[in-house]
Design a protein around this motif. Sequence first.
Motif, PDB file in Angstrom:
ATOM      1  N   SER A   1      -2.356 -11.208  -1.127  1.00 49.88           N
ATOM      2  CA  SER A   1      -3.516 -10.324  -1.003  1.00 49.88           C
ATOM      3  C   SER A   1      -3.219  -9.042  -1.780  1.00 49.88           C
ATOM      4  O   SER A   1      -2.065  -8.771  -2.124  1.00 49.88           O
ATOM      5  N   ILE A   2      -4.248  -8.239  -2.018  1.00 48.79           N
ATOM      6  CA  ILE A   2      -4.017  -6.991  -2.753  1.00 48.79           C
ATOM      7  C   ILE A   2      -3.179  -6.025  -1.923  1.00 48.79           C
ATOM      8  O   ILE A   2      -2.519  -5.151  -2.471  1.00 48.79           O
ATOM      9  N   ASP A   3      -3.196  -6.184  -0.599  1.00 48.81           N
ATOM     10  CA  ASP A   3      -2.367  -5.327   0.255  1.00 48.81           C
ATOM     11  C   ASP A   3      -0.890  -5.663   0.130  1.00 48.81           C
ATOM     12  O   ASP A   3      -0.042  -4.817   0.362  1.00 48.81           O
TER      13      ASP A   3
ATOM     14  N   ALA B   1       1.389  -5.385  -7.967  1.00 54.06           N
ATOM     15  CA  ALA B   1       0.837  -5.387  -9.322  1.00 54.06           C
ATOM     16  C   ALA B   1      -0.113  -4.193  -9.507  1.00 54.06           C
ATOM     17  O   ALA B   1      -0.756  -3.737  -8.555  1.00 54.06           O
ATOM     18  N   GLU B   2      -0.201  -3.715 -10.736  1.00 55.23           N
ATOM     19  CA  GLU B   2      -1.071  -2.578 -11.036  1.00 55.23           C
ATOM     20  C   GLU B   2      -2.540  -2.894 -10.761  1.00 55.23           C
ATOM     21  O   GLU B   2      -3.276  -2.046 -10.262  1.00 55.23           O
ATOM     22  N   LEU B   3      -2.950  -4.102 -11.080  1.00 51.18           N
ATOM     23  CA  LEU B   3      -4.339  -4.478 -10.824  1.00 51.18           C
ATOM     24  C   LEU B   3      -4.628  -4.483  -9.322  1.00 51.18           C
ATOM     25  O   LEU B   3      -5.707  -4.074  -8.895  1.00 51.18           O
ATOM     26  N   ALA B   4      -3.667  -4.917  -8.517  1.00 51.55           N
ATOM     27  CA  ALA B   4      -3.847  -4.887  -7.057  1.00 51.55           C
ATOM     28  C   ALA B   4      -3.999  -3.444  -6.585  1.00 51.55           C
ATOM     29  O   ALA B   4      -4.832  -3.149  -5.724  1.00 51.55           O
ATOM     30  N   ARG B   5      -3.202  -2.556  -7.156  1.00 50.39           N
ATOM     31  CA  ARG B   5      -3.320  -1.136  -6.797  1.00 50.39           C
ATOM     32  C   ARG B   5      -4.710  -0.615  -7.166  1.00 50.39           C
ATOM     33  O   ARG B   5      -5.355   0.083  -6.391  1.00 50.39           O
ATOM     34  N   ASP B   6      -5.189  -0.980  -8.348  1.00 49.12           N
ATOM     35  CA  ASP B   6      -6.519  -0.552  -8.772  1.00 49.12           C
ATOM     36  C   ASP B   6      -7.596  -1.080  -7.816  1.00 49.12           C
ATOM     37  O   ASP B   6      -8.538  -0.355  -7.481  1.00 49.12           O
ATOM     38  N   LEU B   7      -7.450  -2.318  -7.384  1.00 50.91           N
ATOM     39  CA  LEU B   7      -8.417  -2.885  -6.445  1.00 50.91           C
ATOM     40  C   LEU B   7      -8.338  -2.195  -5.082  1.00 50.91           C
ATOM     41  O   LEU B   7      -9.368  -1.958  -4.445  1.00 50.91           O
ATOM     42  N   ARG B   8      -7.124  -1.864  -4.628  1.00 51.53           N
ATOM     43  CA  ARG B   8      -6.986  -1.138  -3.357  1.00 51.53           C
ATOM     44  C   ARG B   8      -7.682   0.215  -3.441  1.00 51.53           C
ATOM     45  O   ARG B   8      -8.389   0.629  -2.518  1.00 51.53           O
ATOM     46  N   LEU B   9      -7.479   0.913  -4.568  1.00 45.65           N
ATOM     47  CA  LEU B   9      -8.129   2.215  -4.755  1.00 45.65           C
ATOM     48  C   LEU B   9      -9.646   2.070  -4.832  1.00 45.65           C
ATOM     49  O   LEU B   9     -10.388   2.891  -4.282  1.00 45.65           O
ATOM     50  N   LEU B  10     -10.118   1.015  -5.511  1.00 43.31           N
ATOM     51  CA  LEU B  10     -11.548   0.754  -5.608  1.00 43.31           C
ATOM     52  C   LEU B  10     -12.144   0.514  -4.220  1.00 43.31           C
ATOM     53  O   LEU B  10     -13.194   1.073  -3.883  1.00 43.31           O
ATOM     54  N   VAL B  11     -11.484  -0.301  -3.408  1.00 46.91           N
ATOM     55  CA  VAL B  11     -11.961  -0.588  -2.056  1.00 46.91           C
ATOM     56  C   VAL B  11     -12.039   0.701  -1.246  1.00 46.91           C
ATOM     57  O   VAL B  11     -13.045   0.980  -0.574  1.00 46.91           O
ATOM     58  N   ARG B  12     -11.004   1.520  -1.319  1.00 44.28           N
ATOM     59  CA  ARG B  12     -10.989   2.765  -0.543  1.00 44.28           C
ATOM     60  C   ARG B  12     -12.070   3.741  -1.030  1.00 44.28           C
ATOM     61  O   ARG B  12     -12.688   4.444  -0.238  1.00 44.28           O
TER      62      ARG B  12
ATOM     63  N   LEU C   1     -11.098   4.408   8.741  1.00 47.25           N
ATOM     64  CA  LEU C   1     -11.440   3.972   7.382  1.00 47.25           C
ATOM     65  C   LEU C   1     -10.278   3.220   6.750  1.00 47.25           C
ATOM     66  O   LEU C   1     -10.480   2.221   6.042  1.00 47.25           O
ATOM     67  N   GLU C   2      -9.065   3.683   7.010  1.00 47.00           N
ATOM     68  CA  GLU C   2      -7.884   3.002   6.467  1.00 47.00           C
ATOM     69  C   GLU C   2      -7.765   1.602   7.061  1.00 47.00           C
ATOM     70  O   GLU C   2      -7.420   0.648   6.354  1.00 47.00           O
ATOM     71  N   ALA C   3      -8.057   1.460   8.353  1.00 47.44           N
ATOM     72  CA  ALA C   3      -8.015   0.145   8.989  1.00 47.44           C
ATOM     73  C   ALA C   3      -9.036  -0.792   8.350  1.00 47.44           C
ATOM     74  O   ALA C   3      -8.754  -1.978   8.117  1.00 47.44           O
ATOM     75  N   ARG C   4     -10.220  -0.287   8.029  1.00 53.19           N
ATOM     76  CA  ARG C   4     -11.229  -1.093   7.349  1.00 53.19           C
ATOM     77  C   ARG C   4     -10.757  -1.509   5.969  1.00 53.19           C
ATOM     78  O   ARG C   4     -10.938  -2.650   5.545  1.00 53.19           O
ATOM     79  N   ALA C   5     -10.141  -0.568   5.253  1.00 57.69           N
ATOM     80  CA  ALA C   5      -9.634  -0.871   3.910  1.00 57.69           C
ATOM     81  C   ALA C   5      -8.560  -1.951   3.973  1.00 57.69           C
ATOM     82  O   ALA C   5      -8.526  -2.851   3.130  1.00 57.69           O
ATOM     83  N   ARG C   6      -7.688  -1.878   4.972  1.00 54.38           N
ATOM     84  CA  ARG C   6      -6.640  -2.895   5.135  1.00 54.38           C
ATOM     85  C   ARG C   6      -7.249  -4.254   5.456  1.00 54.38           C
ATOM     86  O   ARG C   6      -6.785  -5.276   4.971  1.00 54.38           O
TER      87      ARG C   6
ATOM     88  N   VAL D   1       0.859  -1.193   0.000  1.00 56.06           N
ATOM     89  CA  VAL D   1       0.000   0.000   0.000  1.00 56.06           C
ATOM     90  C   VAL D   1       0.892   1.239   0.000  1.00 56.06           C
ATOM     91  O   VAL D   1       1.758   1.406   0.852  1.00 56.06           O
ATOM     92  N   GLN D   2       0.673   2.093  -0.974  1.00 55.79           N
ATOM     93  CA  GLN D   2       1.471   3.306  -1.134  1.00 55.79           C
ATOM     94  C   GLN D   2       0.865   4.451  -0.319  1.00 55.79           C
ATOM     95  O   GLN D   2      -0.352   4.490  -0.114  1.00 55.79           O
ATOM     96  N   PRO D   3       1.677   5.393   0.104  1.00 55.25           N
ATOM     97  CA  PRO D   3       1.156   6.521   0.893  1.00 55.25           C
ATOM     98  C   PRO D   3       0.055   7.304   0.184  1.00 55.25           C
ATOM     99  O   PRO D   3      -0.887   7.770   0.827  1.00 55.25           O
ATOM    100  N   ASP D   4       0.147   7.436  -1.136  1.00 57.90           N
ATOM    101  CA  ASP D   4      -0.878   8.197  -1.854  1.00 57.90           C
ATOM    102  C   ASP D   4      -2.215   7.453  -1.929  1.00 57.90           C
ATOM    103  O   ASP D   4      -3.238   8.042  -2.264  1.00 57.90           O
ATOM    104  N   GLU D   5      -2.227   6.152  -1.595  1.00 55.38           N
ATOM    105  CA  GLU D   5      -3.469   5.385  -1.601  1.00 55.38           C
ATOM    106  C   GLU D   5      -4.200   5.466  -0.254  1.00 55.38           C
ATOM    107  O   GLU D   5      -5.402   5.247  -0.194  1.00 55.38           O
ATOM    108  N   MET D   6      -3.486   5.747   0.801  1.00 54.74           N
ATOM    109  CA  MET D   6      -4.043   5.678   2.149  1.00 54.74           C
ATOM    110  C   MET D   6      -5.111   6.737   2.383  1.00 54.74           C
ATOM    111  O   MET D   6      -5.010   7.849   1.882  1.00 54.74           O
TER     112      MET D   6
END
Length: 160
Positions: free
Chosen positions: A52-54, A58-69, A32-37, A21-26
């Motif tokens: 896990s996506i965390d 991979a770029e797709l994992a990043r996209d899914l992390r952003l989608l979840v947030r 809320l961040e704890a829920r996303a994690r 997880v990158q700082p710009d995604e948090m």
Amino acid sequence: MRRLAFALLLTLLLPFSAGAVQPDEMLADPALEARAREIGKELRCLVCQNESIDESNAELARDLRLLVRERIKQGESNDEVRAFVVQRYGDFVLLNPPVKPSTWILWYGPAGILLLGAVGVLLYLRGRRKAAAAAPREAVPLDPEERKRLDALMAEGDSK
């Protein structure tokens, strides 16, 4: 010395605790961040498939992390976010998929293959045993060279 070793150990473990997880995604809100994690640890990276996506870079994992947030920011519950991702990508996206008819092969397939293999080995061994028992046991006559050696060994054994 102990403090130095402890500090070195913490330094070595630091990258593992951060994940991908990158700082710009948090999210700014720690709750809320704890829920996303929490949700991110339950979702499989579709590229890496064993992370896990965390944990995945991979770029797709990043996209899914952003989608979840994004869904969490919109006020959805954890179950609603998970349901949305599963609806979009299927049960495969879950690291621990539910047991239902469409996932039975995933859950019970390995045990079934092992059972079939054990039955196959037992049938093979039983067939060999039956074939060995049914085979006639005929005495094979010794050739003259073998007969001479046997007679010599027996004569030697009698003389002792």
